[in-house]
Every structure is written in C-alpha cells, then in structure tokens.
Design a protein around this motif. Structure first.
Motif, mmCIF file in Angstrom:
data_model
loop_
_atom_site.group_PDB
_atom_site.id
_atom_site.type_symbol
_atom_site.label_atom_id
_atom_site.label_comp_id
_atom_site.label_asym_id
_atom_site.label_seq_id
_atom_site.Cartn_x
_atom_site.Cartn_y
_atom_site.Cartn_z
ATOM 1 N N LEU A 12 0.827 -1.216 0.000
ATOM 2 C CA LEU A 12 0.000 0.000 0.000
ATOM 3 C C LEU A 12 0.858 1.261 0.000
ATOM 4 O O LEU A 12 0.548 2.223 -0.704
ATOM 5 C CB LEU A 12 -0.953 -0.007 1.204
ATOM 6 C CG LEU A 12 -2.074 -1.040 1.146
ATOM 7 C CD1 LEU A 12 -2.826 -1.077 2.465
ATOM 8 C CD2 LEU A 12 -3.003 -0.760 -0.016
ATOM 9 N N ARG A 13 1.938 1.264 0.789
ATOM 10 C CA ARG A 13 2.840 2.428 0.796
ATOM 11 C C ARG A 13 3.465 2.637 -0.577
ATOM 12 O O ARG A 13 3.546 3.765 -1.064
ATOM 13 C CB ARG A 13 3.911 2.266 1.867
ATOM 14 C CG ARG A 13 3.450 2.647 3.266
ATOM 15 C CD ARG A 13 4.618 2.763 4.240
ATOM 16 N NE ARG A 13 5.200 1.472 4.573
ATOM 17 C CZ ARG A 13 4.741 0.653 5.503
ATOM 18 N NH1 ARG A 13 3.687 0.991 6.225
ATOM 19 N NH2 ARG A 13 5.329 -0.498 5.745
ATOM 20 N N ASP A 18 3.469 5.636 -5.944
ATOM 21 C CA ASP A 18 3.386 5.574 -7.401
ATOM 22 C C ASP A 18 2.464 4.429 -7.786
ATOM 23 O O ASP A 18 2.889 3.269 -7.841
ATOM 24 C CB ASP A 18 4.777 5.380 -8.012
ATOM 25 C CG ASP A 18 4.753 5.328 -9.531
ATOM 26 O OD1 ASP A 18 3.669 5.509 -10.141
ATOM 27 O OD2 ASP A 18 5.824 5.090 -10.125
ATOM 28 N N ALA A 19 1.218 4.753 -8.069
ATOM 29 C CA ALA A 19 0.222 3.728 -8.389
ATOM 30 C C ALA A 19 0.415 3.146 -9.786
ATOM 31 O O ALA A 19 -0.227 2.163 -10.129
ATOM 32 C CB ALA A 19 -1.187 4.307 -8.255
ATOM 33 N N GLY A 52 -9.282 2.173 -6.829
ATOM 34 C CA GLY A 52 -8.864 2.745 -8.102
ATOM 35 C C GLY A 52 -7.527 3.437 -7.972
ATOM 36 O O GLY A 52 -6.944 3.536 -6.892
ATOM 37 N N ARG A 53 -7.046 3.897 -9.095
ATOM 38 C CA ARG A 53 -5.754 4.575 -9.152
ATOM 39 C C ARG A 53 -5.958 5.892 -9.855
ATOM 40 O O ARG A 53 -6.691 5.973 -10.836
ATOM 41 C CB ARG A 53 -4.739 3.716 -9.893
ATOM 42 C CG ARG A 53 -4.566 2.377 -9.205
ATOM 43 C CD ARG A 53 -3.698 1.465 -9.986
ATOM 44 N NE ARG A 53 -3.824 0.113 -9.439
ATOM 45 C CZ ARG A 53 -2.982 -0.839 -9.703
ATOM 46 N NH1 ARG A 53 -1.960 -0.628 -10.478
ATOM 47 N NH2 ARG A 53 -3.160 -2.026 -9.183
ATOM 48 N N ARG A 54 -5.293 6.927 -9.364
ATOM 49 C CA ARG A 54 -5.497 8.264 -9.904
ATOM 50 C C ARG A 54 -4.189 8.902 -10.323
ATOM 51 O O ARG A 54 -3.152 8.642 -9.740
ATOM 52 C CB ARG A 54 -6.100 9.182 -8.844
ATOM 53 C CG ARG A 54 -7.439 8.807 -8.382
ATOM 54 C CD ARG A 54 -7.920 9.836 -7.418
ATOM 55 N NE ARG A 54 -9.054 9.303 -6.703
ATOM 56 C CZ ARG A 54 -9.683 9.943 -5.772
ATOM 57 N NH1 ARG A 54 -9.282 11.113 -5.396
ATOM 58 N NH2 ARG A 54 -10.711 9.397 -5.173
#
Length: 151
Positions: A12-13, A18-19, A52-54
């Motif tokens: 998670l970190r 950086d997703a 989700g990723r943004r």
C-alpha cells in the motif's frame, strides 16, 4: 474489515507513492513474484481497500492558478434540498470536491479557477445560483503541503 500483514502495508505504501508501478516492479521491491503481487493487489481491490488509481494533475500548469475553499450554508435544509444542491454542484467542472460537513457550513467545496476574476464569475454565475445556496465563505489557498502515503 480485512486483515493486513506487513507485506500488504508495504504494498500500500509503494502504491501510494506511485500507483503506476507494474506488479513485477512492485514484487521485486517487496520480494514477491509478479503473480503473488498481482493476487495481493486484486484481494485489496476486491475488499475495497484499493478504490482505483489516480493521476495527480498540476492545476497551475493546466491554467488554473487559483484554488478556493468555499464553505456553503444552505438557505433551506431537507433531504430534497441536500440532494438538489449536491446534484447541481457536482455538475460544475471547476468544483473539484464536494464534502458534506458538520459545523458552521453544510458543504465544503474545493474550486479551481484561472484567476480571481474567473473565480468571481464562477461564484456569481454558477455557485450562488445553485438550488438552496445561502451563505458562502471563501478561503483562497496560498500554499499546499502534500503528505503522500497511506493512512
């Protein structure tokens, strides 16, 4: 609630920083195989931990040099008033966030504009004409410190 182990927390970190990293790159950082990393990501998504990723866009570089936080107190309160206001304010593209809050105001809005005259136009023509809009307080953002990372 899902049980998270140390590897989940590290994952998670890393995603919060950086997703866009691939499962392979994340796995190498965490000492996992690509499939094991992908399974963990899927489990976290299915549990609703990852929503989700943004991408973070630079508003100033896109021509929006002013950010204003608005406290909005509705003139009339009721379920219909709240829903009408939320639906109408969500349709304004310059309004980046709509938060229903408890306190002096009913809503807190994050609004971006090209400059102060543009913000005044948005305020007068769009926000103040919303159904139920009453008292408004504006706070112009001077600077913002980002604290990236998970909760």
């Amino acid at each position: 609630m899902i049980a998270l182990d140390d590897t989940d927390r590290k994952l998670l970190r890393a995603l919060a920083r950086d997703a866009g990293q691939s499962a392979g790159a994340l796995g190498r950082r965490l000492g996992l195989s690509q499939p094991a990393t992908w399974r963990r990501i899927r489990r976290l998504e299915e549990a609703g931990v990852l929503k989700g990723r943004r991408l973070r866009l630079d508003a100033e570089k896109l021509g929006f040099g002013v950010t204003v936080f608005l406290g909005v107190k509705l003139a009339a309160k009721g379920r219909a008033s709240l829903e009408d206001f939320e639906r109408a304010v969500s349709a304004i593209p310059e309004v980046q966030t709509v938060e229903h809050v408890l306190g002096l105001y009913d809503y807190r809005l994050r609004v971006v504009a090209r400059d102060i005259p543009d913000f005044e136009r948005i305020l007068r023509r769009r926000i103040m004409t919303l159904p139920g809009a009453g008292q408004v307080e504006a706070n112009v953002l001077l600077s913002e410190e980002r604290r990236p990372g998970p909760l």
